[in-house]
Structures are given as structure tokens and as C-alpha cells.
Design an enzyme around this catalytic site. Structure first.
Site, PDB file in Angstrom:
ATOM      1  CG  ASP A  51      60.579  17.114  44.097  1.00 37.80           C
ATOM      2  OD1 ASP A  51      61.323  18.098  43.973  1.00 37.80           O
ATOM      3  OD2 ASP A  51      59.701  17.025  44.967  1.00 37.80           O
ATOM      4  CG  ASP A  99      64.330  20.346  46.787  1.00 38.09           C
ATOM      5  OD1 ASP A  99      63.313  20.519  47.475  1.00 38.09           O
ATOM      6  OD2 ASP A  99      65.466  20.162  47.280  1.00 38.09           O
ATOM      7  CD  GLU A 137      61.494  24.049  48.098  1.00 39.17           C
ATOM      8  OE1 GLU A 137      60.970  23.876  49.214  1.00 39.17           O
ATOM      9  OE2 GLU A 137      62.431  23.350  47.673  1.00 39.17           O
ATOM     10  CG  HIS A 152      57.216  17.742  50.725  1.00 40.91           C
ATOM     11  ND1 HIS A 152      56.998  18.577  49.647  1.00 40.91           N
ATOM     12  CD2 HIS A 152      58.561  17.775  50.955  1.00 40.91           C
ATOM     13  CE1 HIS A 152      58.157  19.083  49.254  1.00 40.91           C
ATOM     14  NE2 HIS A 152      59.115  18.615  50.024  1.00 40.91           N
ATOM     15  CG  ASP A 153      59.362  20.749  52.898  1.00 42.87           C
ATOM     16  OD1 ASP A 153      59.654  19.650  53.409  1.00 42.87           O
ATOM     17  OD2 ASP A 153      59.967  21.223  51.922  1.00 42.87           O
TER      18      ASP A 153
END
Length: 566
Positions: free
Chosen positions: A104, A205, A262, A335-336
Site C-alpha cells: 500500500d 491510497d 484508489e 478494508h473500507d
């Protein structure tokens, strides 16, 4: 039946990615927190599933204000997860199983404990002052009216210099200033450090937040919101493409890696630019549009039931927009996001059936699929009785804000049950008694681990796990999944998602029932001769193809293949 096309394409187009949230995957030392040795101990499990890539959520040194997305040191491992030696071992152990590790990359912001920010705060003349976005206030107020994504204002006043710094997320996550070339150079050197260790790429991210409109104008204030919406001025900003192309030129082009951005708020037109190979930016992006279809307003927590027609039209738009122009990522969970079987499926009587249906529906699309830990065994959302049992900063901030506004606690908790990020962060369910740790887990386990767990899934050849395993194999062996065009059928049907994949003289026909009702489907309405079909995969044992029509059972999904159709 195998059908291959003589095409040389990047390795990641046929790969399947498995996302690990390290804190919740597997604990090797009994401290209640997942770690790198825990991941190493489960590599054979992932190898059996058949995945090609592990995407690790952040494992860097962090104060953990936002579970690792607030980085204190980009080139050190979080002590709770292990050491750099553990990470090097993970790289080698994964490599021996033909699995790549994707890291990440969190470079929109750092922790406020990062040495850059610590130095930046000391004086306006600091060498690191311009590594962050500092502004003077306006008559005792912040520089503009932007709100933080985690609730409250997006600006925090620093008493030492009297200036404000921008934080689009937590106040402990100050935004980096990408306008400043020395900052960019330091980031590129950090990326090379990890790539030289042999990682397989980066998930970036909120990468489309890194370019801000330097004017920092006020944002519009939507109904029932206390702050302005600054997203038009920091999403897909004015220099985002030049930054990504610079990153590619200086770093990424020298390595054979996967990059996925993302990109909240990105449209298909944006994605065509980001992912067009000729632009040398990203391989693919994560779209958020299909994840917003159960929002009833601008606010994430204001939810409504999914309308299948909306989902079909949205996925059709993305499939067509990037075909031959870029590349799609495919995901239901991360994860979100809350657990998909609880969100778009049925996590009660049809949990296994609907989980398989959702898997088949998604994995037959064009793009690179992402599986989030526990998705392959049908893990569900969780309902903790007390707000004190929740850990996520976004959830806790929202609860406090809503309570201050007078919203009933029961109503707030219903929103958390449906959309809270901790739904995805409860520990991986390995055995009937948990199997995640010998200690006390950092966040409570879902009580249904007694009957939803990997051990039982592996023992049952008809489990969700083996449906995912088969879907991964199909992508590797059938080029139509990778390269075929997409054709949506019955676009306005409220319960059935029906589409075709087409290439050369081959056609695949995909049907998915998103309801608990039995729905009649006439083959002729889809220009399909079922008697000539080969069944590729199905989530019911029997699939009658001899009649002129079929009753598609609750949450049923199947794929049929035809030769010489075109």
C-alpha cells in the site's frame, strides 16, 4: 474446454489479487494483532486458493490513528507486525509459491509524527515546511470551509506558528504538498527502496487526491452538512496526470509491476486517461461508483437498498468504457467496505448461495479481480451492541457528531451495522473457535465463526472457497474472460443480472439472480440455445437445459459456453 488467444499481455491481466488487512489476518505470537509471520503461516492456504498477488494494507511504522494509514516511517515495519527480516522472508516465501506482494502506497498524507512533519512544525523557515500544506487563517477561522472525510473541519491550527495545516482525513494525517519537488523526489526514492526489495507493485491510497487546486476555494455546503465539500478541488486535481507520469518515468517504468490507484470520484472518462497504456500512469483504478449505489444522499451513512438495475448499468458503463482503452479492477469488498454478502446478498438462509452468486457475477467480468480476506468463505457484517466495541476512527467520529446533532443512538448504530468499516476488519475466521490468536483479539471476532470458518470451508468440496478457486482457474485458462467484449441483456430486469462475453467464435452466457425469488427466464429472449451449451460453473448442483425456459432459483448463478456463435 480451454480456449486461448495468441496475445502477449501484462501478467496482471490474468491474475487474481487477495487483499490482506494484516492486523486482522493471522496472529503468530498471541498479542491479539495479526503479523507478518502469521501471513507466512497461511501462504499455503492462499496458494491452494490459487491467487497470484497479495495486496498488503499498510505495514509501515505508524501511531495507528487510522490503522496504519498514518505513516510515521515509510522505510520501517510496524513493530506489532514484526521486523524487516520478517518482511524479507515473506517476499521470498511468497515468491517460492509464485505469489507477488503488492504494498500500500500512502502518499497523500503522513502521520503528524513523521519526521518531516515534526520538522515542518518547528518554524515557517523550516526546510520541511513546504512538504505540507500550510496556510494562514482568516480572522481566526480556517483558510477555507472544507470538511474532513472523517468528520469535522479539514484544517487544524498549530499553536507554535499560528498557521493551519490541511488534513483531508484525521488531524493526525497532514496532507503532503506535491507541488514541492523535493517532497516528490523523496517519495520516489522511498518507492525504489521497496521495489528493489522485490515487491510486485503498489496499491496507491487516494492517489487522485495528491494534486490540489492551489487557490483552495471554499466548497459547496450540502444539506445537513456543517462544512464545505472540497472534493472538486482535490479529487483528480490539475496536476494529477503530470505527477503520475513523472512517477512512472522516474520509478515505475523500470520495474515489471502492478499499479492500482484508489481514485474516489473518478469517472470512466477519468479512468480512460489513468489506465490507457500510452499515458504511462496506472495499470488500473478502483472505481467507487458501484459502491455508492446504496447511498440515499451525499452522506455515506444514509443508506438504502440496492436497486439491481442501477448496478447493472453502472458496471456496463465501466466495462464498455475501458474495453481496448484501459483496464478495470473488479471488487466487491475491501478494508473500507462492509461485507458484500451482507450488503448485496443474503447473509442468512442464502448466505452460501448468494456469496457464490456474487463471486460468479463479478469474476466473469473483464478486469483484474480482488478478493478481500474472508470473502472466499462468506464472512458477514458484525453487530456489536456497544459503540465502545468499535475501533474505526471514521465510525467513532461519526457517532460522536450524530449524537451531538440529536440523532437517536439506535438509528446511528443501524448505519454502523450497514456501512461501518469495522465490518471488514473483524479477525479472519480460521476455525470454529476463531483460530486467529491465542490471546485477546484487538477487535472482537464475529460470533458466527463457529459455523463460518476456513477449516470447515476447506473440508467441504461444495463450499464458497472452492467456487472462488474454480473462478481463479477459469480466468487463467480461458482467454474469453480476459479479452472478451461485454454485452448486457435484460438491462431493466429488477432481479436478474444477465450478460454475455464474446470473442472470435466463442460466447459465454452469464446469469445471476440477485433475489430470493424464483424467476422465469426464456432462453429465446437472450438468443440462447441452451441445449447446445456447455456448463462452465454453477452454484446449484443441477441445471436443467433441455426446456425452452428455466426457473432461475433464489440467488442462482451459472455460466454457459457456446462455440461458433459468431
Amino acid at each position: 474446454m480451454e480456449k486461448k488467444i495468441n496475445v502477449t499481455e501484462p501478467w496482471w491481466k490474468k491474475s487474481t489479487v487477495y487483499q490482506i488487512y494484516p492486523r486482522s489476518f493471522m496472529d503468530s505470537n498471541g498479542d491479539g494483532i495479526g503479523d507478518l509471520q502469521g501471513i507466512i503461516s497461511k501462504l499455503d492456504y492462499l496458494c491452494k486458493l490459487g491467487i497470484d498477488v497479495i495486496w498488503l494494507s499498510p505495514i509501515y511504522d505508524s501511531p495507528n490513528d487510522d490503522n496504519g494509514y498514518d505513516i510515521r516511517d515509510y522505510q520501517a515495519i510496524m513493530h506489532e507486525f514484526g521486523s524487516m527480516d520478517d518482511f524479507d522472508q515473506l517476499i521470498e516465501e511468497a515468491k517460492s509459491r509464485d505469489i507477488r506482494i503488492v504494498m500500500d502506497l500512502v502518499v497523500n498524507h503522513t502521520s503528524d509524527e513523521h519526521s518531516w512533519f515534526v520538522e515542518s512544525k518547528k518554524a515557517k523557515s523550516s526546510k520541511y515546511r513546504d512538504y505540507y500544506i500550510w496556510r494562514e487563517g482568516q480572522d481566526g477561522s480556517p483558510p477555507n470551509n472544507w470538511g474532513s472525510i472523517f468528520s469535522g473541519p479539514a484544517w487544524e491550527k498549530d499553536e507554535m506558528t499560528g498557521s493551519y495545516y490541511l488534513h483531508l482525513f484525521s488531524k493526525k494525517q497532514p496532507d503532503l504538498n506535491w507541488e514541492h519537488e523535493p517532497l516528490r523526489k523523496d517519495i520516489y526514492e522511498m518507492m525504489k527502496y521497496w521495489l528493489d526489495k522485490g515487491i510486485g507493485g503498489f496499491r496507491m491510497d487516494v492517489i487522485n487526491f495528491i494534486s490540489k487546486d492551489v487557490r483552495l476555494p471554499d466548497g459547496a455546503v450540502h444539506k445537513e452538512q456543517d462544512f464545505g465539500d472540497g472534493s472538486p478541488y482535490f479529487m483528480n486535481g490539475p496536476k494529477i496526470h503530470s505527477y503520475l507520469r513523472e512517477m512512472n518515468e522516474i520509478v515505475l517504468q523500470n520495474y515489471d509491476v502492478l499499479t492500482v490507484g484508489e481514485t474516489p470520484g473518478a469517472t470512466p472518462e477519468d479512468a480512460q486517461i489513468y489506465t490507457n497504456p500510452e499515458n504511462h500512469e496506472l495499470n488500473m483504478v478502483f472505481t467507487f461508483e458501484h459502491m455508492d449505489l446504496d447511498k440515499a444522499s451525499h452522506e455515506k451513512w444514509d443508506f438504502r437498498p440496492l436497486q439491481l438495475v442501477d448496478l447493472k448499468k453502472n458496471l456496463e458503463k465501466w466495462q464498455h468504457a475501458l474495453h481496448h482503452k484501459g483496464w478495470n479492477s473488479l471488487y466487491w469488498n475491501n478494508h473500507d467496505q462492509p461485507r458484500i454478502v451482507s450488503r448485496f446478498g443474503n447473509d442468512q438462509e442464502y448466505r452460501e448461495r448468494s456469496a457464490k452468486m456474487l463471486a460468479i457475477c463479478l469474476h466473469m467480468l473483464q478486469g483484474t479481480p480482488y478478493i478481500y480476506q474472508g470473502e472466499e468463505i462468506g464472512m458477514t457484517n458484525v453487530k456489536f451492541e456497544r459503540i465502545e466495541n468499535y475501533q474505526d476512527i471514521e465510525t467513532l467520529n461519526m457517532y460522536k457528531q450524530k449524537k451531538e446533532q440529536g440523532v437517536p443512538c439506535e438509528q446511528i448504530m443501524e448505519s454502523i451495522y450497514a456501512k461501518g468499516r469495522d465490518n471488514a476488519r473483524t479477525p479472519m475466521q480460521w476455525t470454529s473457535d476463531g483460530g486467529f490468536t491465542t490471546g485477546t483479539p484487538w477487535i472482537q471476532m464475529n460470533e458466527n465463526t463457529s459455523f463460518i470458518n476456513a477449516e470447515q470451508a476447506l473440508e467441504n468440496r461444495n463450499s464458497i472457497f472452492y467456487t472462488y478457486q474454480k473462478l481463479i482457474r477459469l480466468r487463467k485458462t480461458h482467454d474469453i474472460v480476459t479479452y472478451g467484449s461485454f454485452q448486457l441483456l435484460m438491462e431493466n430486469h429488477p432481479q436478474l443480472f444477465v450478460y454475455k462475453r464474446l470473442v472470435a467464435n466463442e460466447e459465454w452466457f452469464i446469469v445471476a439472480n440477485f433475489s430470493k425469488e424464483t424467476v422465469e427466464l426464456e432462453w429465446s429472449a437472450c438468443d440462447v440455445d441452451a441445449k447446445a451449451a456447455e456448463i462452465i460453473i454453477a452454484n446449484y448442483d443441477d441445471l436443467p437445459l433441455t426446456d425452452e425456459k428455466i426457473d432461475v432459483r433464489p440467488y442462482e448463478a451459472f455460466v454457459l459456453a457456446f462455440q461458433n456463435k459468431r
